[in-house]
Scaffold this active site. Structure first.
Site, short mmCIF file in Angstrom:
data_model
loop_
_atom_site.label_atom_id
_atom_site.label_comp_id
_atom_site.label_asym_id
_atom_site.label_seq_id
_atom_site.Cartn_x
_atom_site.Cartn_y
_atom_site.Cartn_z
CE LYS A 136 4.19 78.37 110.65
NZ LYS A 136 4.80 77.29 109.87
CE LYS A 186 7.53 79.83 102.21
NZ LYS A 186 8.10 78.71 102.97
CE LYS A 199 7.56 85.31 109.72
NZ LYS A 199 8.29 84.10 110.10
P1 TYM Z 1 10.56 78.80 106.00
O1 TYM Z 1 10.17 77.83 104.96
O2 TYM Z 1 9.50 79.53 106.75
O3 TYM Z 1 11.52 79.90 105.39
C1 TYM Z 1 12.63 79.53 104.61
C2 TYM Z 1 13.81 80.45 104.86
O4 TYM Z 1 13.44 81.80 104.55
C3 TYM Z 1 13.72 82.63 105.67
N1 TYM Z 1 12.70 83.69 105.73
C4 TYM Z 1 13.01 84.99 105.75
N2 TYM Z 1 14.18 85.64 105.71
C5 TYM Z 1 14.15 86.99 105.73
N3 TYM Z 1 12.99 87.69 105.76
C6 TYM Z 1 11.78 87.09 105.79
N4 TYM Z 1 10.66 87.80 105.81
C7 TYM Z 1 11.76 85.67 105.79
N5 TYM Z 1 10.76 84.75 105.80
C8 TYM Z 1 11.36 83.55 105.77
C9 TYM Z 1 13.64 81.71 106.87
O5 TYM Z 1 14.35 82.24 107.98
C10 TYM Z 1 14.26 80.45 106.32
O6 TYM Z 1 15.67 80.53 106.37
N6 TYM Z 1 11.80 75.87 109.86
C11 TYM Z 1 12.25 76.38 108.58
C12 TYM Z 1 12.57 75.30 107.57
C13 TYM Z 1 13.53 74.27 108.03
C14 TYM Z 1 14.93 74.42 108.22
C15 TYM Z 1 15.40 73.14 108.60
C16 TYM Z 1 15.79 75.49 108.09
C17 TYM Z 1 13.23 72.96 108.31
N7 TYM Z 1 14.36 72.29 108.64
C18 TYM Z 1 16.76 72.91 108.89
C19 TYM Z 1 17.15 75.27 108.40
C20 TYM Z 1 17.62 74.01 108.76
C21 TYM Z 1 11.15 77.27 108.00
O7 TYM Z 1 9.99 77.16 108.32
O8 TYM Z 1 11.56 78.12 107.03
#
Ligand code: TYM
Length: 340
Positions: free
Chosen positions: A111, A206, A203
């Site tokens: 990022k 967003k 991957k």
């Molecule tokens: P975020 O918002 O980027 O993504 C949310 C969830 O979606 C999953 N994900 C994917 N899974 C499969 N294939 C993909 N291409 C893909 N893109 C995203 C992510 O693995 C995630 O599970 N840091 C985290 C948010 C967070 C969090 C937490 C998660 C903040 N605090 C505490 C668990 C526990 C994040 O940026 O996810």
């Protein structure tokens, strides 16, 4: 006790990767665990968000949770910023974690790019807030996609260092030596890392500038079917066995998506479609995706028509989360040596 916590950022377009890697897997856990699902708005602002857009995305993600089948009577659904203890514990963890740990995070490096002096300090400290989210509730299990694995390892390191650094104080206060649990990541199923529909080496994300690279959770039936039919593939038919997917990232990805949507394994999908060409498989996948995702998109739109109801669900969730969070913070303040 068995407690599940997971969070998703309300930033940009929610997509099929978020659904298959996370949201869809949150639903059955409600039957076996106490579940807390958070809309992590404080994480979202580590990169700039237009305020109106952040509010809209917060409601959209909440609608996705509900439309996917998360029951706000059973699970706790809330937005992070409402429960101040997340920020409070994150500060303590900022003082436990080392800068070197943060600098090693691949997501931060991706990022920040070459511009790492000019990103927000919050982006660097992000994993410390994520550890606070999880450990505030002493969650034992965290369902996420594969891209969050490194952050969860860091969460375990922070928990272990806190337990160790403050070991004597934890004991002096008559608390369990393993004050913070060493959390288990739940990274399971056939679609833990859904790839871009245009390029199997990236991957689904967003932030990809191409709208064709992802299926958005608000896409209608027509858009879903078109994106699948135009997805990049090689010219070969599907292999009969899973070994045949090696080196075929795009084929592997579409089979994984089919498997996850059908609640099957990849070998089961290949047993059905092995030897068949894309002219057979893509329409079958498009039908399956439309039949699952289009009704969900419809339900999300319906829910978004009544933002007051969504807001009250988030407010009630926060009311339930707050006492759990405060119970942990009361102990943490004593352990650390804060007076009061
Ligand atoms: P975020 O918002 O980027 O993504 C949310 C969830 O979606 C999953 N994900 C994917 N899974 C499969 N294939 C993909 N291409 C893909 N893109 C995203 C992510 O693995 C995630 O599970 N840091 C985290 C948010 C967070 C969090 C937490 C998660 C903040 N605090 C505490 C668990 C526990 C994040 O940026 O996810």
């Amino acid at each position: 006790t068995n407690r599940v916590f997971s969070g998703i950022q309300p930033s940009g377009d929610l997509h099929l990767g978020n659904y298959l890697g996370a949201i869809r897997r949150f639903v059955p856990l409600q039957d076996t665990h106490e579940c807390i699902y958070c809309v992590v708005d404080m994480h979202a602002i580590t990169v700039w968000q237009e305020p109106e857009e952040l509010r809209r995305a917060t409601r959209e993600l909440t609608a996705a949770y509900l439309a996917a089948g998360i029951d706000p009577k059973r699970a706790i659904i809330f937005n992070q910023s409402r429960v101040y203890q997340h920020a409070e514990l994150a500060w303590v963890f900022n003082c436990v974690a080392r800068i070197g740990w943060m600098n090693r995070m691949t997501q931060f490096k991706d990022k920040a790019g070459k511009n790492s002096e000019n990103v927000s300090l919050g982006l660097l400290a992000y994993p410390s807030l994520m550890a606070a989210d999880i450990l505030l509730y002493k969650a034992t299990h965290v369902p996420v996609g594969d891209d969050q694995k490194q952050h969860l390892e860091l969460t375990r390191d922070i928990a272990a260092k806190f337990n160790n650094d403050y070991g004597d104080s934890i004991e002096a206060n008559g608390l369990d030596r393993e004050f913070f649990p060493i959390t288990e990541p739940l990274i399971t199923g056939p679609a833990t890392l859904v790839k871009s529909l245009r390029d199997g080496s990236k991957k689904m994300s967003k932030s990809d500038p191409s709208d064709q690279s992802r299926i958005s959770l608000l896409d209608d039936a027509d858009a879903i079917a078109k994106k699948i039919k135009r997805a990049t593939t090689d010219p070969e038919p599907l292999p009969p066995e899973i070994e045949g997917l090696k080196g075929r990232a795009e084929a592997d990805n579409l089979v994984a998506i089919y498997a996850a949507l059908a609640d099957k394994t990849k070998p089961e999908v290949l047993a059905e479609f092995g030897g068949k060409g894309w002219g057979v498989f893509k329409p079958a996948l498009a039908d399956l995706a439309v039949s699952t995702l289009a009704p969900m998109a419809g339900e999300m739109r319906r829910l978004l028509g009544d933002p007051a109801t969504i807001d009250s669900i988030l407010a009630e969730g926060a009311e339930r989360a707050r006492p759990l969070a405060e119970e942990t913070m009361r102990d943490v303040r004593r352990i650390v040596g804060f007076v009061g």
